[in-house]
Scaffold this motif. Structure first.
Motif, PDB file in Angstrom:
ATOM      1  N   TYR A  77     -11.237  -9.186   7.434  1.00 32.25           N
ATOM      2  CA  TYR A  77     -11.805  -8.393   6.341  1.00 32.25           C
ATOM      3  C   TYR A  77     -13.162  -7.812   6.805  1.00 32.25           C
ATOM      4  O   TYR A  77     -13.931  -8.498   7.485  1.00 32.25           O
ATOM      5  N   THR A 108     -13.727 -14.764   3.862  1.00 34.43           N
ATOM      6  CA  THR A 108     -13.082 -15.458   4.980  1.00 34.43           C
ATOM      7  C   THR A 108     -12.250 -16.646   4.523  1.00 34.43           C
ATOM      8  O   THR A 108     -11.643 -17.326   5.355  1.00 34.43           O
ATOM      9  N   VAL A 166      -7.742 -14.160   2.417  1.00 36.44           N
ATOM     10  CA  VAL A 166      -7.285 -13.402   3.586  1.00 36.44           C
ATOM     11  C   VAL A 166      -5.783 -13.128   3.487  1.00 36.44           C
ATOM     12  O   VAL A 166      -5.323 -12.013   3.760  1.00 36.44           O
ATOM     13  N   HIS A 175      -7.357  -5.371   6.801  1.00 34.99           N
ATOM     14  CA  HIS A 175      -6.286  -6.249   6.306  1.00 34.99           C
ATOM     15  C   HIS A 175      -5.054  -5.984   7.151  1.00 34.99           C
ATOM     16  O   HIS A 175      -4.425  -4.920   7.051  1.00 34.99           O
ATOM     17  N   ASN A 224      -7.924 -12.974   9.931  1.00 28.19           N
ATOM     18  CA  ASN A 224      -9.221 -13.081   9.264  1.00 28.19           C
ATOM     19  C   ASN A 224     -10.114 -11.928   9.725  1.00 28.19           C
ATOM     20  O   ASN A 224     -11.056 -12.109  10.493  1.00 28.19           O
TER      21      ASN A 224
END
Length: 386
Positions: free
Chosen positions: A374, A9, A14, A377, A372
């Protein structure tokens, strides 16, 4: 095994996770990712091997444990072929492919092209978010039409999908979990009623085909039908939105004009894919790549890292629309290879060249930022002018 630390994060990660992948790839076939407390594979060879190794699977052989407030979400997930292993996975996938045929997908090509033109016709004047007006709308409307759900439901389907997919984000919160549960319950209630309508009034759509498969020898239960429809929407929509957004960003940043060639589509999927991590469970005690896994242990397969392995791809950081296509990991592999891959490829192959042909002056209005989200993406927004 080397141990590495990288918060999924952290904003620098990111925005650009690829330097981390490049750092860990030479350390060996597996590294221990401290933040996830599990080994991770970053090379093309290791990721490809683990995707196809039947000693590893998606279904936790020790069973899942979760807090009570997440029970409705995992009750639906329990019927997802993405989270199951044979024999249940084999049965579910076979029934879905009986309805989700290549002929049905191929027939969508002119419809996808027309929808691209219709969405472009509706673009607003001045700067606008291309994700909102194009990349998000295209796949969710196509999935709605494919399932036979009213197209007017597309915004609601999108909202449910976004909330549920949030369960897989590293940055998920209790509020996000509650939103995912509420979306799961609402989506399930809608589909329960809609499936009953289709039983009484069959149409030429995917839900009707899935119902027919249910009633034809091997059967899909209503719960399996509901979960399958949710999976097709969530997985198919999420992947295409991120791929389109990332690819448009790359093309605008580098002055690339998209084509509808296979090489362009595969390069878009390889270069900046929508899913970066896919996890597997050890189905038994097993030793692989020098590490001893206990039954139920997890391993992270870094698909995007595999896609930029310099031992497989020349100048892997470069987006080369003429690159000779080689196998990439963006759709997974083995028995869990994405069933929606042909549809995603078709949407990308149609949407990208049509957009740039219709909007030759398209350019970035603001520097894009990645969200953010993940293990996924994709961009927060993509502000452009035309």
């Amino acid at each position: 095994m080397d141990r590495v630390t990288q918060s999924p994060t952290d904003d620098a990660f990111v925005q650009n996770p690829y330097p981390f992948y490049d750092r860990i790839r030479p350390l060996g076939p597996l590294v221990w990712w401290e933040d996830y407390d599990m080994p991770a594979a970053a090379s093309h060879a290791t990721v490809s091997a683990l995707l196809r190794d039947k000693r590893f699977g998606r279904e936790n052989p020790l069973g899942l444990s979760y807090p009570d407030h997440l029970a409705p979400f995992y009750a639906v997930e329990a019927h997802s072929m993405l989270e199951l292993e044979p024999p249940r996975h084999t049965r579910l996938r076979g029934l879905v492919l009986r309805a989700f045929t290549s002929r049905r997908i191929a027939a969508l090509e002119p419809e996808i092209a027309q929808l691209c033109h219709d969405l472009i016709d509706a673009f607003p004047q001045g700067p606008f978010d291309l994700l909102d007006h194009y990349a998000q709308k295209l796949p969710v409307i196509i999935i709605a039409r494919l399932l036979g759900v009213p197209e007017a439901m597309a915004p609601q389907l999108l909202a449910w999908s976004n909330a549920m997919v949030g369960m897989y984000h590293a940055a998920r919160t209790r509020a996000g979990e509650d939103a995912a549960v509420k979306a799961t319950q609402d989506f399930t209630a809608f589909l329960t009623g809609y499936i009953e309508k289709r039983r009484a009034d069959p149409r030429d759509d995917l839900i009707t085909s899935l119902i027919a498969a249910e009633e034809d020898g091997e059967k899909l239960s209503t719960s399996e039908l509901i979960t399958t429809c949710i999976l097709l929407l969530n997985a198919g929509h999420e992947a295409t939105v991120h791929t389109l957004g990332n690819a448009v960003h790359t093309c605008l940043a580098q002055g690339i004009t998209p084509t509808n060639t296979q090489s362009f589509t595969e390069e878009a999927l390889r270069h900046d894919p929508p899913l970066h991590m896919f996890t597997r469970f050890a189905m038994q005690d097993v030793t692989a790549f020098g590490h001893s896994f206990k039954k139920g242990d997890r391993v992270a397969l870094l698909l995007a890292a595999a896609n930029r392995d310099p031992s497989v791809y020349e100048a892997p950081q470069t987006f080369d629309p003429l690159r000779k296509a080689k196998p990439h990991a963006s759709f997974g592999g083995g028995i869990h290879f994405c069933v929606g891959a042909p549809l995603a490829r078709m949407e990308i192959a149609q949407a990208m060249p049509i957009l740039f042909t219709r909007c030759p002056a398209l350019k970035l209005a603001d520097p894009p930022r990645y969200a953010n989200v993940y293990h996924f993406h994709g961009l927060e927004r993509l502000m452009v002018t035309r």
